[in-house]
Motif scaffolding. Sequence first.
Motif, short mmCIF file in Angstrom:
data_model
loop_
_atom_site.label_atom_id
_atom_site.label_comp_id
_atom_site.label_asym_id
_atom_site.label_seq_id
_atom_site.Cartn_x
_atom_site.Cartn_y
_atom_site.Cartn_z
N ASN A 11 11.52 7.45 3.17
CA ASN A 11 12.68 7.89 2.41
C ASN A 11 13.24 6.80 1.50
O ASN A 11 14.34 6.95 0.98
CB ASN A 11 13.78 8.37 3.36
CG ASN A 11 13.40 9.64 4.08
OD1 ASN A 11 13.56 10.73 3.54
ND2 ASN A 11 12.86 9.51 5.29
N ARG A 12 12.49 5.73 1.32
CA ARG A 12 13.01 4.63 0.49
C ARG A 12 13.38 5.09 -0.92
O ARG A 12 14.44 4.73 -1.44
CB ARG A 12 11.98 3.49 0.44
CG ARG A 12 12.44 2.30 -0.37
CD ARG A 12 11.34 1.24 -0.43
NE ARG A 12 11.76 0.13 -1.25
CZ ARG A 12 12.05 -1.08 -0.83
NH1 ARG A 12 11.99 -1.32 0.45
NH2 ARG A 12 12.40 -2.04 -1.65
N PRO A 13 12.50 5.86 -1.63
CA PRO A 13 12.91 6.29 -2.98
C PRO A 13 14.23 7.05 -2.99
O PRO A 13 15.07 6.88 -3.87
CB PRO A 13 11.73 7.16 -3.43
CG PRO A 13 10.57 6.66 -2.64
CD PRO A 13 11.14 6.30 -1.31
N PRO B 79 19.93 14.32 -3.60
CA PRO B 79 18.72 15.14 -3.42
C PRO B 79 17.58 14.56 -4.22
O PRO B 79 17.77 13.80 -5.15
CB PRO B 79 19.15 16.51 -3.97
CG PRO B 79 20.21 16.18 -4.97
CD PRO B 79 20.94 14.97 -4.45
N GLY B 80 16.36 14.90 -3.84
CA GLY B 80 15.18 14.44 -4.58
C GLY B 80 15.09 15.15 -5.91
O GLY B 80 15.83 16.08 -6.21
N GLN C 278 0.81 -1.21 0.00
CA GLN C 278 0.00 0.00 0.00
C GLN C 278 0.85 1.27 0.00
O GLN C 278 0.38 2.33 -0.39
CB GLN C 278 -0.94 0.00 1.21
CG GLN C 278 -1.99 -1.10 1.13
CD GLN C 278 -3.03 -0.96 2.22
OE1 GLN C 278 -3.20 0.11 2.79
NE2 GLN C 278 -3.74 -2.03 2.50
N ALA C 279 2.09 1.13 0.44
CA ALA C 279 2.99 2.29 0.43
C ALA C 279 3.68 2.46 -0.92
O ALA C 279 4.43 3.42 -1.11
CB ALA C 279 4.03 2.15 1.53
N GLY C 280 3.44 1.52 -1.86
CA GLY C 280 4.05 1.62 -3.18
C GLY C 280 5.37 0.91 -3.30
O GLY C 280 6.02 0.98 -4.34
N GLN D 88 9.43 8.32 -11.43
CA GLN D 88 8.07 8.13 -11.92
C GLN D 88 7.26 7.24 -10.98
O GLN D 88 6.07 7.49 -10.74
CB GLN D 88 8.11 7.52 -13.33
CG GLN D 88 8.64 8.48 -14.39
CD GLN D 88 8.80 7.81 -15.75
OE1 GLN D 88 8.80 6.58 -15.84
NE2 GLN D 88 8.96 8.62 -16.78
N LEU D 89 7.95 6.21 -10.45
CA LEU D 89 7.26 5.34 -9.50
C LEU D 89 6.86 6.11 -8.25
O LEU D 89 5.73 5.99 -7.76
CB LEU D 89 8.17 4.17 -9.12
CG LEU D 89 7.63 3.21 -8.05
CD1 LEU D 89 6.34 2.56 -8.51
CD2 LEU D 89 8.66 2.15 -7.70
N GLN D 90 7.78 6.94 -7.77
CA GLN D 90 7.47 7.75 -6.59
C GLN D 90 6.32 8.71 -6.88
O GLN D 90 5.40 8.88 -6.07
CB GLN D 90 8.71 8.53 -6.15
CG GLN D 90 8.49 9.36 -4.87
CD GLN D 90 9.73 10.14 -4.49
OE1 GLN D 90 10.69 10.19 -5.25
NE2 GLN D 90 9.72 10.73 -3.32
N LYS D 91 6.35 9.32 -8.05
CA LYS D 91 5.29 10.25 -8.42
C LYS D 91 3.95 9.53 -8.52
O LYS D 91 2.92 10.03 -8.07
CB LYS D 91 5.63 10.93 -9.75
CG LYS D 91 4.58 11.95 -10.20
CD LYS D 91 4.98 12.59 -11.51
CE LYS D 91 3.93 13.59 -11.98
NZ LYS D 91 4.28 14.19 -13.29
#
Length: 664
Positions: free
Chosen positions: A307-309, A284-285, A138-140, A407-410
């Motif tokens: 903060n996994r991504p 950095p992100g 559920q968290a992706g 993209q996955l994070q987005k």
Amino acid sequence: MARLIVRLRGTQVSDVTLNEGKTYVVGRKEEADIRLDAEKGISREHFKLRFAEKSWKVEKESRFGDVFLQGKKADQFFLEEAAVFTVPPYEFEFVPSASTEQTHQEQNSSEGNGDGNLEDKTIIGGSQGVAYIKVTDQAGDPLELIRLDAGDTFIAGRESSCAIQIRDNRASRKQFEIRKNGNTYFIVDLGSVNGTLLNGVSLQPNEPMPLKSGDAIAVLENFLYFEIHDPSFKSRLERVKQQPQTEPPPQPVAPVQAAPASPPQAMPPQPWNPGPQQAQFQMPGPGAPPPPSSSPPPKKGFDYKKNRPRLILAAIAIVAVVFALSNQDSDSSGNNAAIVPTDPLAKLTPDQKKLVKDTLQLAKSYYMQGKYEFARSELAKMQEIIPVYEDSDSLAKLVTEAIAVQQLQKKQEEMEAARAEQEAKIQSKVAECRKKMNPSMTRDDVERCLSDVLAFNPTHPLFEELYAQAENYTAKREADKAKRLSYQTEVDKMKAIYAKAKKADVPGRPLEAIEAYGPVLKTTLPDPGHLRGIAAARIAELRRQVTEKTATFQTEAAKALEEGKLKEAIIALRKALTVDPQNNEISTKIDSLKAKLQEQMMPLYQEGVLEENFGNIEGDANKTGDENKAGAKQKWKQILKLDITDGEYYKKAYIKLKKYGAPE
């Protein structure tokens, strides 16, 4: 002439030469011009193909089946050169007259290469590469990556035998199916209980929908993604996932100069070999500014999940740094000094060389700042001049991976936002429906009220609360209804008993009526009509009537006795006994009178017998006088007149008279 090539799951099954003067019916019926097997979703007459307006036209005939052109449903369309359309699991390729020879050559070439599965063919609306299903929590966070390359159909569900297993007992045993038709993939909901969402839209059962890379599939709180990767994607992803999921250790990395504002200026060429730097390196992100040089804020508890991504991005960056360091060490090693590679810039002009180096350096700088799209753009500029320079190919792969993670994070953020929006709508709708709840509500009423948000999460706890309340209302209504029905049934039984007694209450038969009314008084059934009271009153009335009639007959009997008429007295008492059979007094009195009457009849009978013995049957004159002497028949006739019909001497006298002729 034009041709239509028909393939079933990538294998050619027919090649039809089209005659412009004929209309072709395509379907599964026996007499179809182009007959298809009875696959799921294929109609008897699925579509027609005819030549119109100087072009071949497809017209859908099926009411329930679909025709897909470029992955979209189409009811009618004209075929153009090399057009491909599908009716899953069939694929149709239109080959116009001018392209016939070329198509034959392509087929011969394919057969010569031994490639019979046609997987390298590009299909309009389809996709290339290897298909995967990515399962996330559920968290992706990715949980599983399933490769779809062993067959043409892949079933998803909770059964362990499913190719795509959904580990949720609420999911159906067979939830949905992914079908491969050439290079095009379709998803079909298999009539599941809780439904299947494709990009947030509920799928209609048994209706194929085309899939494209990046599509999101949801089954309750289970999230899956359909993706098309290059064959080496999985191994690269695994390398990234295997990096430690903690803050990266300190690395000796040289400070990186931030890229200037757009439009960027080319930086002086320098090797991508960072030197000693801060004690800690963190990527950095996306789009974030470079880390500040001031001291970091006090450390707090580190949220690894959140903060996994970023950690994955940092791991990618570390791999890149190590790769660059190893390249520099190799270049400076004396063992490799004898190897002089060919200079890839030898054929370029000085300006082009400088542009290539500056562009690559700028791409590296953008990459280190987390500006991956800018880095990819710079690499594309460089590749217009030279395909590969130094470690540009490795950098390109890292950029691609980083963009994929971004993209996955987005996508996860968008899904979280969508879930939050859905939850808000659910809360609002539940509050609205809760105000409408009343004792007459049913579960169907609740579902109609929730219909706008029901597909978001059919098993939402708030929905279950409303369902439970409605079901309690329904249970209470059913219990009340059953109670009323049981009461009415008992009331009807009471009415039936009274009606039976009423039917037996006929004139002249009071005792039968009294007996019939007895069960009405004895029953304990509910009596809203007060029938027991009515029956008791009627019994009392009948008993009064019996008493009065009995008294009347007894009076008649007494009067007959006064006149010496025993027969008439007995008959009157018998009438009284008929009215009141239980009256023992009357019965005893009748027996007494019968005995007395019998005593009176006995001498008369004996006298008749005596006269019979003397032969005086009819009677004769007295020898000493003129009087007639009574004969035997006169004696017996007197008995019939005075005795009761069931008396002993009445019967004997009657027999004697019958002997001498019928009695008068």
